[in-house]
Design a protein around this motif. Structure first.
Motif, PDB file in Angstrom:
ATOM      1  N   LEU A 143      -9.728   3.889 -51.139  1.00 50.66           N
ATOM      2  CA  LEU A 143      -8.921   2.685 -51.394  1.00 50.66           C
ATOM      3  C   LEU A 143      -7.489   3.082 -51.761  1.00 50.66           C
ATOM      4  CD1 LEU A 143      -9.865  -0.446 -53.426  1.00 50.66           C
ATOM      5  CD2 LEU A 143      -7.835   0.817 -54.065  1.00 50.66           C
ATOM      6  N   ARG A 144      -7.367   4.081 -52.634  1.00 54.04           N
ATOM      7  CA  ARG A 144      -6.040   4.505 -53.073  1.00 54.04           C
ATOM      8  C   ARG A 144      -5.271   5.245 -51.982  1.00 54.04           C
ATOM      9  NH1 ARG A 144      -7.365   6.437 -59.308  1.00 54.04           N
ATOM     10  NH2 ARG A 144      -7.253   4.328 -60.218  1.00 54.04           N
ATOM     11  N   ASN A 145      -5.988   5.694 -50.964  1.00 56.16           N
ATOM     12  CA  ASN A 145      -5.341   6.353 -49.835  1.00 56.16           C
ATOM     13  C   ASN A 145      -5.183   5.421 -48.635  1.00 56.16           C
ATOM     14  OD1 ASN A 145      -4.914   9.481 -50.292  1.00 56.16           O
ATOM     15  ND2 ASN A 145      -6.806   8.921 -51.341  1.00 56.16           N
ATOM     16  N   PHE A 146      -5.434   4.141 -48.861  1.00 55.59           N
ATOM     17  CA  PHE A 146      -5.243   3.100 -47.846  1.00 55.59           C
ATOM     18  C   PHE A 146      -6.078   3.367 -46.585  1.00 55.59           C
ATOM     19  CE2 PHE A 146      -2.613   0.382 -44.949  1.00 55.59           C
ATOM     20  CZ  PHE A 146      -2.734  -0.784 -45.682  1.00 55.59           C
ATOM     21  N   ASN A 147      -7.323   3.775 -46.826  1.00 58.08           N
ATOM     22  CA  ASN A 147      -8.250   4.006 -45.708  1.00 58.08           C
ATOM     23  C   ASN A 147      -9.406   3.027 -45.865  1.00 58.08           C
ATOM     24  OD1 ASN A 147     -10.106   4.971 -43.784  1.00 58.08           O
ATOM     25  ND2 ASN A 147      -9.344   7.070 -44.004  1.00 58.08           N
ATOM     26  N   TYR A 148      -9.243   1.849 -45.285  1.00 55.99           N
ATOM     27  CA  TYR A 148     -10.209   0.776 -45.515  1.00 55.99           C
ATOM     28  C   TYR A 148     -11.575   1.075 -44.911  1.00 55.99           C
ATOM     29  CZ  TYR A 148     -12.061  -3.955 -45.902  1.00 55.99           C
ATOM     30  OH  TYR A 148     -12.829  -5.035 -46.213  1.00 55.99           O
ATOM     31  N   LYS A 149     -11.596   1.687 -43.729  1.00 57.47           N
ATOM     32  CA  LYS A 149     -12.862   1.972 -43.055  1.00 57.47           C
ATOM     33  C   LYS A 149     -13.739   2.905 -43.895  1.00 57.47           C
ATOM     34  CE  LYS A 149     -12.238  -0.277 -39.147  1.00 57.47           C
ATOM     35  NZ  LYS A 149     -13.112  -1.404 -38.746  1.00 57.47           N
ATOM     36  N   LYS A 150     -13.140   3.969 -44.409  1.00 59.01           N
ATOM     37  CA  LYS A 150     -13.919   4.911 -45.216  1.00 59.01           C
ATOM     38  C   LYS A 150     -14.301   4.300 -46.562  1.00 59.01           C
ATOM     39  CE  LYS A 150     -12.432   9.237 -43.127  1.00 59.01           C
ATOM     40  NZ  LYS A 150     -11.840  10.583 -43.349  1.00 59.01           N
ATOM     41  N   MET A 151     -13.434   3.461 -47.091  1.00 59.92           N
ATOM     42  CA  MET A 151     -13.805   2.775 -48.329  1.00 59.92           C
ATOM     43  C   MET A 151     -15.037   1.896 -48.104  1.00 59.92           C
ATOM     44  SD  MET A 151     -11.940  -0.228 -50.497  1.00 59.92           S
ATOM     45  CE  MET A 151     -12.811  -1.383 -49.437  1.00 59.92           C
ATOM     46  N   GLN A 152     -15.039   1.155 -47.006  1.00 56.11           N
ATOM     47  CA  GLN A 152     -16.197   0.331 -46.663  1.00 56.11           C
ATOM     48  C   GLN A 152     -17.465   1.185 -46.550  1.00 56.11           C
ATOM     49  OE1 GLN A 152     -14.465  -1.491 -43.056  1.00 56.11           O
ATOM     50  NE2 GLN A 152     -15.063  -3.469 -43.901  1.00 56.11           N
ATOM     51  N   LEU A 153     -17.342   2.324 -45.844  1.00 54.03           N
ATOM     52  CA  LEU A 153     -18.502   3.191 -45.630  1.00 54.03           C
ATOM     53  C   LEU A 153     -19.093   3.661 -46.944  1.00 54.03           C
ATOM     54  CD1 LEU A 153     -20.366   4.940 -43.870  1.00 54.03           C
ATOM     55  CD2 LEU A 153     -18.568   6.691 -43.880  1.00 54.03           C
ATOM     56  N   TRP A 154     -18.246   4.124 -47.857  1.00 55.15           N
ATOM     57  CA  TRP A 154     -18.762   4.646 -49.121  1.00 55.15           C
ATOM     58  C   TRP A 154     -19.305   3.545 -50.022  1.00 55.15           C
ATOM     59  CZ3 TRP A 154     -20.233   9.357 -49.769  1.00 55.15           C
ATOM     60  CH2 TRP A 154     -19.643  10.384 -49.017  1.00 55.15           C
ATOM     61  N   PHE A 155     -18.747   2.351 -49.934  1.00 59.47           N
ATOM     62  CA  PHE A 155     -19.318   1.246 -50.698  1.00 59.47           C
ATOM     63  C   PHE A 155     -20.683   0.833 -50.120  1.00 59.47           C
ATOM     64  CE2 PHE A 155     -15.284  -0.269 -52.883  1.00 59.47           C
ATOM     65  CZ  PHE A 155     -15.807  -0.106 -54.144  1.00 59.47           C
TER      66      PHE A 155
END
Length: 209
Positions: free
Chosen positions: A93-105
């Motif tokens: 999230l802090r690195n502005f990578n929405y796809k990876k944030m979604q994956l880890w959530f």
């Protein structure tokens, strides 16, 4: 109507969850909420410790008769791992990578769901196979109240993160929804910390009587 600001990884704030006054207020509000939750859980822990040896007679089930460490340990590992994956989500999230944030959530949700399934199995095993029900003794009532109350928080946390992912599936990250994802992760960490205390006080102490 205001146009939502567009960001790139280079212009995205280092701490987007507190980059706006609204985000800061939400952050402060969550800590007040968690303070109240801490007091509430402390009351349940105190009640459990006071009642853990209160059984009707010498033939009644006690903690050493009921609790099994392998299952509790597996539940603990699932929940602690889910806390780590939520950290990865916030990192992205802090690195502005929405796809990876979604994956880890999503991974966090799956681990949390696995924990909850094991908890349901545990309760079912205790009630149907051991006859250790909510009304069996003061000890059993205190146990189910404490652990079940935590389980309710797990369900709430799963629902919270799921709702955020669904609602923002096509929106991407913004300074409006970044605080919401961050606060959900803080809440999830709180649930994990409470479980560490439950594992120690209820299961580990229960195994030694």
């Amino acid at each position: 109507m205001a146009v939502e600001q567009q960001f790139t990884p280079e212009t995205w704030p280092e701490t987007p969850e507190r980059a706006t006054l609204e985000g800061k207020n939400k952050f402060l509000g969550l800590w007040f909420f968690l303070g109240g939750e801490t007091v509430l859980f402390a009351s349940f822990f105190a009640t459990y410790l006071a009642l853990k040896d209160k059984v009707p007679n010498s033939d009644s089930l006690t903690s050493t008769d009921v609790f099994g460490l392998p299952l509790a340990f597996a539940m603990t590992m699932l929940l602690l791992t889910s806390s780590v994956t939520s950290v990865y989500a916030i990192y992205h999230l802090r690195n502005f990578n929405y796809k990876k944030m979604q994956l880890w959530f999503i991974i966090t949700l799956l681990l949390g769901l696995g924990f909850f399934v094991l908890e349901v199995y545990e309760f079912h095993h205790y009630t149907t196979e051991l006859g250790f029900g909510f009304k069996s003794s003061a000890f059993s009532s205190a146990f189910y109240t404490l652990v079940g109350f935590h389980g309710g928080h797990v369900i709430f946390g799963l629902g919270w993160i799921t709702a955020l992912l669904v609602r923002n599936a096509k929106r991407g990250l913004s300074l409006y929804n970044a605080p919401k994802f961050y606060l959900a992760s803080i809440y999830w960490h709180f649930i994990d910390v409470v479980w560490v205390f439950i594992f120690t006080v209820v299961y580990l102490m229960g195994m030694v009587g």
